[in-house]
Scaffold this motif. Structure first.
Motif, mmCIF file in Angstrom:
data_model
loop_
_atom_site.group_PDB
_atom_site.id
_atom_site.type_symbol
_atom_site.label_atom_id
_atom_site.label_comp_id
_atom_site.label_asym_id
_atom_site.label_seq_id
_atom_site.Cartn_x
_atom_site.Cartn_y
_atom_site.Cartn_z
ATOM 1 N N GLY A 91 5.315 51.076 35.961
ATOM 2 C CA GLY A 91 5.372 49.643 36.201
ATOM 3 C C GLY A 91 6.796 49.138 36.364
ATOM 4 N N ASP A 92 6.907 47.826 36.555
ATOM 5 C CA ASP A 92 8.204 47.206 36.808
ATOM 6 C C ASP A 92 8.688 46.329 35.664
ATOM 7 O OD1 ASP A 92 8.256 48.318 39.400
ATOM 8 O OD2 ASP A 92 7.022 46.670 40.160
ATOM 9 N N ALA A 93 7.878 46.186 34.614
ATOM 10 C CA ALA A 93 8.240 45.301 33.506
ATOM 11 C C ALA A 93 9.390 45.895 32.687
ATOM 12 C CB ALA A 93 7.029 45.064 32.606
ATOM 13 N N ALA A 94 10.119 45.016 31.991
ATOM 14 C CA ALA A 94 11.188 45.467 31.107
ATOM 15 C C ALA A 94 10.607 46.309 29.974
ATOM 16 C CB ALA A 94 11.935 44.261 30.538
ATOM 17 N N LEU A 95 11.340 47.328 29.571
ATOM 18 C CA LEU A 95 10.884 48.248 28.529
ATOM 19 C C LEU A 95 11.597 47.963 27.223
ATOM 20 C CD1 LEU A 95 11.045 51.536 30.625
ATOM 21 C CD2 LEU A 95 8.993 50.236 30.069
ATOM 22 N N THR A 96 10.873 48.095 26.120
ATOM 23 C CA THR A 96 11.503 47.987 24.815
ATOM 24 C C THR A 96 12.253 49.281 24.506
ATOM 25 O OG1 THR A 96 9.592 48.910 23.643
ATOM 26 C CG2 THR A 96 9.619 46.515 23.997
ATOM 27 N N ASP B 9 -1.634 48.376 25.458
ATOM 28 C CA ASP B 9 -1.223 48.532 26.859
ATOM 29 C C ASP B 9 -1.984 49.676 27.519
ATOM 30 O OD1 ASP B 9 0.570 46.487 26.497
ATOM 31 O OD2 ASP B 9 2.321 47.786 26.274
#
Length: 220
Positions: free
Chosen positions: A125-130, A161
């Motif tokens: 995916g393209d979301a920011a990662l923790t 998720d």
């Protein structure tokens, strides 16, 4: 369901290339492409088939497999009979995600492929990662223990998720997606079910006990 991970084997030994391709075919979620035996054929296969992962011999008849890995900027394992430190360092510097010294048992390659799938799932995916998710992904590919910094809440969020893409999944399927053991997934799924964040469903087979399936509340 996500598409299978497409794997291209690049090895000048036809027999060895076939064995590696067979190992890839044995792992659910992976699809082996037709193996190639030169870098020229590999470049053509890259253009034609866009593989996700390359399994590359370090030395090929028409060039340097490690340089090829660096130039393609594509996920790759290096599989080579070379065990000298210089070659191994070159492969790591080129970006190889794994280095397997030939000869090796097929189970070793299967293990790396399964780790890769779990790492890829965490980094998709393209979301920011923790930071916790990044640490977990790197630890999985390296074969290390689960990072101590990963909290229970972070693990449970990863599980939620993992349940987000499909209608339902078993504890084993969730564990594979998220990169944790089945027992850990089962424990957290039970806690999530108690809090009403996941729903437990039963799937009855022809024999034996029913399988527990889990679905994220609010998902279809």
């Amino acid at each position: 369901m996500t598409d299978d991970i497409r794997v291209l084997v690049i090895d000048d030994d036809f027999r060895v290339a076939g064995l590696h391709r067979d190992a890839v075919a044995s792992v659910p979620g992976f699809t082996p492409l037709e193996a190639v035996h030169t870098l020229d054929a590999a470049r053509q296969a890259l253009r034609a088939h866009q593989p996700d992962l390359l399994l590359v011999d370090a030395y090929l008849p028409d060039g340097d497999g490690i340089r090829f890995v660096a130039d393609t900027e594509r996920d790759a394992f290096v599989l080579s009979a070379a065990t000298d430190a210089v070659t191994v360092r070159r492969a790591i510097n080129a970006g190889a995600l794994a280095y397997l010294a030939k000869p090796f048992d097929a189970v070793a390659l299967v293990d790396r492929l399964r780790r890769y799938a779990r790492m890829r799932n965490l980094l998709g995916g393209d979301a920011a990662l923790t930071q916790e998710r990044i640490d977990r992904a790197l630890s999985i590919m390296a074969g290390g223990a689960e990072p101590a910094t990963v909290s229970r809440s972070a693990t449970e969020q990863l599980i939620l998720d993992g349940l987000g893409d499909d209608d339902e999944a078993s504890a084993a399927e969730v564990a594979e997606r998220v990169g944790i053991s089945r027992a850990t997934a089962q424990r957290h799924l039970a806690a999530l079910a108690t809090r009403g964040q996941v729903e437990v469903r039963l799937r009855y087979g022809t024999t034996g006990r029913p399988e527990h399936r889990y679905v994220r509340v609010g998902k279809r």
